[in-house]
Each structure stands twice: as structure tokens, then as C-alpha cells.
Design a protein around this motif. Structure first.
Motif, PDB file in Angstrom:
ATOM      1  N   ALA A  46       0.838  -1.207   0.000  1.00 49.13           N
ATOM      2  CA  ALA A  46       0.000   0.000   0.000  1.00 49.13           C
ATOM      3  C   ALA A  46       0.871   1.256   0.000  1.00 49.13           C
ATOM      4  CB  ALA A  46      -0.936  -0.009   1.202  1.00 49.13           C
ATOM      5  N   ALA A  47       1.954   1.237   0.782  1.00 48.53           N
ATOM      6  CA  ALA A  47       2.852   2.402   0.817  1.00 48.53           C
ATOM      7  C   ALA A  47       3.525   2.603  -0.536  1.00 48.53           C
ATOM      8  CB  ALA A  47       3.896   2.221   1.913  1.00 48.53           C
ATOM      9  N   VAL A  48       3.981   1.517  -1.151  1.00 48.44           N
ATOM     10  CA  VAL A  48       4.613   1.619  -2.470  1.00 48.44           C
ATOM     11  C   VAL A  48       3.601   2.106  -3.499  1.00 48.44           C
ATOM     12  CG1 VAL A  48       5.654   0.273  -4.338  1.00 48.44           C
ATOM     13  CG2 VAL A  48       6.416  -0.076  -1.987  1.00 48.44           C
ATOM     14  N   THR A  49       2.393   1.589  -3.428  1.00 51.53           N
ATOM     15  CA  THR A  49       1.339   2.014  -4.361  1.00 51.53           C
ATOM     16  C   THR A  49       1.050   3.502  -4.202  1.00 51.53           C
ATOM     17  OG1 THR A  49       0.370  -0.191  -4.229  1.00 51.53           O
ATOM     18  CG2 THR A  49      -1.016   1.548  -5.112  1.00 51.53           C
ATOM     19  N   LYS A  50       1.036   3.986  -2.961  1.00 53.91           N
ATOM     20  CA  LYS A  50       0.804   5.411  -2.719  1.00 53.91           C
ATOM     21  C   LYS A  50       1.923   6.253  -3.338  1.00 53.91           C
ATOM     22  CE  LYS A  50      -0.093   8.662   1.047  1.00 53.91           C
ATOM     23  NZ  LYS A  50      -0.181   8.829   2.505  1.00 53.91           N
ATOM     24  N   GLU A  51       3.186   5.810  -3.171  1.00 56.83           N
ATOM     25  CA  GLU A  51       4.313   6.540  -3.760  1.00 56.83           C
ATOM     26  C   GLU A  51       4.247   6.519  -5.286  1.00 56.83           C
ATOM     27  OE1 GLU A  51       8.111   5.325  -2.268  1.00 56.83           O
ATOM     28  OE2 GLU A  51       7.433   5.389  -0.184  1.00 56.83           O
TER      29      GLU A  51
ATOM     30  N   LYS B   6       1.570   6.270  -7.063  1.00 59.28           N
ATOM     31  CA  LYS B   6       0.458   7.157  -7.439  1.00 59.28           C
ATOM     32  C   LYS B   6       0.911   8.621  -7.423  1.00 59.28           C
ATOM     33  CE  LYS B   6      -4.348   8.136  -6.301  1.00 59.28           C
ATOM     34  NZ  LYS B   6      -5.466   7.857  -5.387  1.00 59.28           N
ATOM     35  N   GLN B   7       1.673   9.019  -6.396  1.00 61.86           N
ATOM     36  CA  GLN B   7       2.180  10.395  -6.328  1.00 61.86           C
ATOM     37  C   GLN B   7       3.141  10.676  -7.485  1.00 61.86           C
ATOM     38  OE1 GLN B   7       3.944  10.570  -2.443  1.00 61.86           O
ATOM     39  NE2 GLN B   7       2.013  11.070  -1.400  1.00 61.86           N
ATOM     40  N   THR B   8       4.005   9.709  -7.794  1.00 60.51           N
ATOM     41  CA  THR B   8       4.962   9.883  -8.886  1.00 60.51           C
ATOM     42  C   THR B   8       4.236  10.037 -10.217  1.00 60.51           C
ATOM     43  OG1 THR B   8       6.592   8.577  -7.686  1.00 60.51           O
ATOM     44  CG2 THR B   8       6.956   8.874 -10.047  1.00 60.51           C
ATOM     45  N   VAL B   9       3.231   9.220 -10.439  1.00 60.40           N
ATOM     46  CA  VAL B   9       2.458   9.305 -11.681  1.00 60.40           C
ATOM     47  C   VAL B   9       1.751  10.649 -11.765  1.00 60.40           C
ATOM     48  CG1 VAL B   9       0.455   8.343 -12.894  1.00 60.40           C
ATOM     49  CG2 VAL B   9       2.205   6.817 -11.991  1.00 60.40           C
TER      50      VAL B   9
END
Length: 144
Positions: free
Chosen positions: A30-35, A37-40
Motif C-alpha cells: 500500500a505504501a509503495v502504491t501510494k508513492e 500514485k504520487q509519482t504518476v
């Protein structure tokens, strides 16, 4: 404690360890997915800025190319205009050189001596060289 209770306790502890491991894994994903998402999101914002700037840059480059083509056409027209001048100078140089050679031959026959190079010969040879260089440069120019 009976053997069944011990087995149940071991199974419960194993299930608890498995559940905790899966929970930790899910939290990290979930933390990696959040990062990601922010990068995208940041990449999309950057691409929007680049695309908006690209329109102006494309317009400027197009204008520059139009001006360069106009300038090239103007230069080609002027070169075509002065082409007869260089041709005439080259032909004049050849004529003066031929006249100079004839005069030298006549003087040599009459006086029986060697004639020095005259200013007319120098001018004629310079004209011939200029004409040859112009003709060479003209043949090396790319055509449209």
C-alpha cells in the motif's frame, strides 16, 4: 493440555504469524502504491507543462524555418543575378590572357627576347581563378 489442544494452539499461533506477515506485506504494498500514485501524478503535471510549452516552441521553430527558407530563396536569387557577372569576368580574363599571350609572342618574335609578366596577365589570371572558383561553388550548391 491434551495433544489436540496443543495442535490447535500451534495452528492458531501459525495462523496468527501468517496473518501478521500478510498484514505487513499488504501495508508495504500500500505504501509503495501510494508513492507510485504520487509519482504518476507529478509526471502527469510535468507532461502537461511540457505539452503547453511545446506548442509555443513549435510555433517559434516553424517561424524560424519560414524565415530561413525566405533568406535562402533571396540568396539564391541574388547569386543567380550575379552569375552573369562572374561569367563575364571569367571570359574577359580568358580574352585578356589570350591577348597577352599573343602580344608576348609577337614581341618575342620581333625582339627575339623574353617578355616579363605584365599587370594585364595578373589581372587576367585573377579573373580566371575567380571565375573557376565561382563555377566550382555553384556546382557544389544543393539544388531544390
Amino acid at each position: 493440555m491434551t495433544g489436540g489442544e496443543v495442535a490447535g494452539l500451534i495452528a492458531a499461533i501459525a495462523f496468527l504469524i501468517l496473518a501478521v506477515g500478510i498484514a505487513i506485506f499488504v501495508l508495504r504494498v500500500a505504501a509503495v502504491t501510494k508513492e507510485v500514485k504520487q509519482t504518476v501524478s507529478e509526471v502527469n503535471k510535468t507532461l502537461d507543462v511540457v505539452n503547453s510549452e511545446m506548442g509555443g516552441l513549435t510555433h517559434e521553430v516553424e517561424g524560424l524555418l519560414v524565415k530561413a527558407n525566405t533568406l535562402l530563396n533571396d540568396v539564391n536569387g541574388k547569386v543567380a543575378t550575379i552569375d552573369p557577372v562572374f561569367t563575364a569576368v571569367g571570359e574577359l580574363g580568358e580574352s585578356v590572357s589570350a591577348l597577352n599571350n599573343s602580344t608576348r609572342n609577337l614581341v618575342t618574335r620581333v625582339s627575339g627576347g623574353v617578355v616579363n609578366t605584365t599587370k594585364a596577365t595578373v589581372v587576367a589570371r585573377a579573373g580566371q581563378k575567380a571565375y573557376a572558383m565561382f563555377k566550382k561553388n555553384k556546382t557544389e550548391q544543393p539544388t531544390k
